[in-house]
Motif scaffolding. Structure first.
Motif, mmCIF file in Angstrom:
data_model
loop_
_atom_site.group_PDB
_atom_site.id
_atom_site.type_symbol
_atom_site.label_atom_id
_atom_site.label_comp_id
_atom_site.label_asym_id
_atom_site.label_seq_id
_atom_site.Cartn_x
_atom_site.Cartn_y
_atom_site.Cartn_z
ATOM 1 N N GLY A 3 0.823 -1.210 0.000
ATOM 2 C CA GLY A 3 0.000 0.000 0.000
ATOM 3 C C GLY A 3 0.849 1.248 0.000
ATOM 4 O O GLY A 3 2.085 1.203 0.055
ATOM 5 N N PHE A 4 0.181 2.379 -0.035
ATOM 6 C CA PHE A 4 0.846 3.674 -0.089
ATOM 7 C C PHE A 4 1.572 3.969 1.213
ATOM 8 O O PHE A 4 1.074 3.669 2.298
ATOM 9 N N ALA A 5 2.762 4.560 1.098
ATOM 10 C CA ALA A 5 3.538 4.982 2.266
ATOM 11 C C ALA A 5 3.859 6.458 2.132
ATOM 12 O O ALA A 5 4.568 6.869 1.212
ATOM 13 N N ALA A 6 3.325 7.268 3.022
ATOM 14 C CA ALA A 6 3.523 8.715 2.953
ATOM 15 C C ALA A 6 4.962 9.071 3.331
ATOM 16 O O ALA A 6 5.646 8.331 4.045
ATOM 17 N N GLU A 7 5.409 10.215 2.839
ATOM 18 C CA GLU A 7 6.746 10.698 3.163
ATOM 19 C C GLU A 7 6.902 10.839 4.679
ATOM 20 O O GLU A 7 6.003 11.281 5.375
ATOM 21 N N GLY A 8 8.079 10.433 5.168
ATOM 22 C CA GLY A 8 8.367 10.556 6.587
ATOM 23 C C GLY A 8 8.006 9.343 7.409
ATOM 24 O O GLY A 8 8.411 9.237 8.567
ATOM 25 N N THR A 9 7.236 8.405 6.846
ATOM 26 C CA THR A 9 6.860 7.211 7.596
ATOM 27 C C THR A 9 7.968 6.169 7.525
ATOM 28 O O THR A 9 8.783 6.151 6.600
ATOM 29 N N LEU A 10 7.994 5.271 8.494
ATOM 30 C CA LEU A 10 8.995 4.209 8.502
ATOM 31 C C LEU A 10 8.872 3.350 7.246
ATOM 32 O O LEU A 10 9.897 2.929 6.674
ATOM 33 N N ALA A 11 7.644 3.077 6.824
ATOM 34 C CA ALA A 11 7.458 2.281 5.612
ATOM 35 C C ALA A 11 8.138 2.940 4.416
ATOM 36 O O ALA A 11 8.834 2.277 3.631
ATOM 37 N N ARG A 12 7.944 4.240 4.268
ATOM 38 C CA ARG A 12 8.546 4.953 3.140
ATOM 39 C C ARG A 12 10.076 4.939 3.230
ATOM 40 O O ARG A 12 10.768 4.793 2.209
ATOM 41 N N ILE A 13 10.607 5.062 4.435
ATOM 42 C CA ILE A 13 12.060 5.049 4.628
ATOM 43 C C ILE A 13 12.643 3.705 4.184
ATOM 44 O O ILE A 13 13.671 3.641 3.508
ATOM 45 N N ILE A 14 11.959 2.605 4.537
ATOM 46 C CA ILE A 14 12.427 1.278 4.132
ATOM 47 C C ILE A 14 12.283 1.091 2.628
ATOM 48 O O ILE A 14 13.200 0.610 1.950
ATOM 49 N N VAL A 15 11.122 1.485 2.091
ATOM 50 C CA VAL A 15 10.878 1.358 0.652
ATOM 51 C C VAL A 15 11.913 2.138 -0.148
ATOM 52 O O VAL A 15 12.370 1.695 -1.217
#
Length: 456
Positions: A364-376
């Protein structure tokens, strides 16, 4: 007639829009700003309007970034009616109670570290908000809001019960039709009907989460999902899936069931749904077959469970979740939150990220600044619970499962609304919104900023 934007304007989260007709104030959504812990002050800040002056709140769906500040709205004086579909009402009850509990826990954590700041809202505030829910909307059936104003909910195909909302109002002898998209789902989904917007609208307020790109095809995404699980299983590792409790968890259970039946993945695989909210939400799907595709509705009414599979474990208790940290191989662990901003998923990441035989599957979508986005985005290490954890697990990003429409489906949705005089683009990062704006023809495009107002 005026429209003003108090969230998801110039950003992705915190959807909150106001329509003023004469003295009548109608709010569409009241969501939480998400993306990192530093947003607590933003969520606690001023709404940009007086909550006590709002007459009615129309809720498009139950995701936290659309409903998460409703208890705060009530706490600060809102005494009007909340209107949503029946499925959205039931899901929102789960979301708000869970959110209140998290705010209370975060406040306790701050107090232990010498900070006096209390929770944004507590469980009692959430109960007060739930009591404000009144009439339930049915797709395609207008609801009288008084003073000659009506609201009609149309299936948005995003999550169970989600809606785009058409507000029709007459002021100074002129009738206007304003459509709020909410979040728009793709045309092809396994559980839900496709989005069904009305035509002939004068103004559109539209999300642009994926306004700059299309997703991978759904069939290819399902195959990639199966491949990620099968290859991890062969390596002897765990599959960790950060998942949103509403819709995504149920969709993945459905495909895990299908994959086991077709032998694409091992039928003896242990699958853990480690999310009390997702477990409860799954039960609500069975309560609301009217919001599902006809074939799924018939399946449920016939006594079959499309989310039941061999080796499924529903994990509600925190102590049982902690026990999963000792599971080292052969399992699929699904837990919230989808963007890894909190919840049980962070514990599972802590115990699996450093192992090369494991996989982290983002769906799913990961917004900027989230841990998910950092890993992605390829981080070599991340900080969890005060410790730096190396990222050695394989990382898969499968956007074809997104509950948000891609660019082509967004353009199709907009085209079916007719030829609106003006289109307001919200709920998107700047590059995505700018790209989508260039693709729209025959309509004036506005990209509102926070608290900006327009006359209609």
């Amino acid at each position: 007639m005026q429209i003003s934007f108090h969230g998801a304007a110039g950003g992705v989260t915190g959807s909150c829009h106001m329509v003023t007709v004469g003295r009548r104030k109608i709010l569409v959504d009241c969501g939480m700003f998400q993306g990192g812990r530093e947003l607590h002050k933003e969520n606690a800040g001023d709404f940009g309007f007086d909550p006590a002056e709002v007459d009615i709140l129309l809720l498009t769906h139950a995701h936290l970034d659309h409903c998460g500040r409703i208890p705060l709205l009530v706490k600060r004086g809102f005494r009007g009616e909340i209107i949503s579909t029946a499925a959205t009402r039931d899901l929102t009850r789960l979301v708000l109670m869970d959110s209140a509990h998290l705010h209370e826990e975060e406040a306790k954590h701050r107090h232990r570290h010498g900070q006096k700041e209390g929770p944004l809202y507590d469980t009692i505030d959430a109960f007060d908000a739930i009591e404000r829910f009144g009439r339930s909307a049915r797709y395609g059936k207008p609801i009288d809001l008084g003073h000659g104003i009506t609201a009609t909910f149309h299936d948005a195909g995003h999550i169970l019960g989600s809606a785009s909302i058409l507000i029709e109002a007459t002021e100074d002898g002129r009738k206007r039709r304003i459509l709020f998209s909410g979040d728009i789902g793709p045309r092809e989904r396994p559980l839900l009907n496709p989005p069904d917007p009305p035509g002939g609208v004068d103004a559109v307020v539209m999300e642009t989460t994926y306004g700059d790109r299309d997703h991978r095809s759904f069939d290819d995404s399902v195959e990639e999902f199966y491949d990620a699980i099968a290859s991890t299983d062969r390596r002897g590792g765990n599959v960790i899936i950060p998942t949103f409790a509403l819709e995504r968890a149920q969709e993945l259970l459905f495909f895990l069931r299908e994959g086991m039946a077709s032998k694409r993945i091992r039928s003896t695989l242990d699958v853990y749904l480690d999310s009390p909210m997702a477990i409860s939400a799954t039960k609500l799907f069975e309560r609301h077959p009217e919001a599902l595709k006809p074939e799924l509705a018939d399946m449920i009414r016939g006594g079959q469970d499309p989310f039941q599979l061999p080796g499924i474990h529903f994990v509600r208790e925190a102590r049982d979740s902690a026990d999963l940290n000792r599971v080292r191989s052969g399992s699929v662990l699904m837990a919230g939150s989808g963007m890894c901003t909190g919840g049980r998923i962070r514990h599972h990441l802590r115990h699996n990220l450093a192992h090369s035989d494991c996989s982290i599957v983002f769906v799913g979508f990961a917004a900027e600044g989230t841990l998910a986005r950092i890993i992605v985005d390829g981080a070599q290490k991340v900080k969890l619970f005060g410790h730096w954890i190396p990222v050695k697990a394989q990382v898969h990003t499968i956007n074809g499962f997104s509950a948000h429409a891609g660019r082509s489906d967004l353009l199709d949705w907009h085209g079916r609304t007719g030829t609106p005089e003006v289109t307001f683009l919200v709920h998107g990062e700047e590059d995505s919104t700018q790209s989508f704006a260039k693709a729209l023809k025959g309509t004036r495009v506005e990209m509102p900023q926070l608290h900006q107002s327009f006359e209609l």
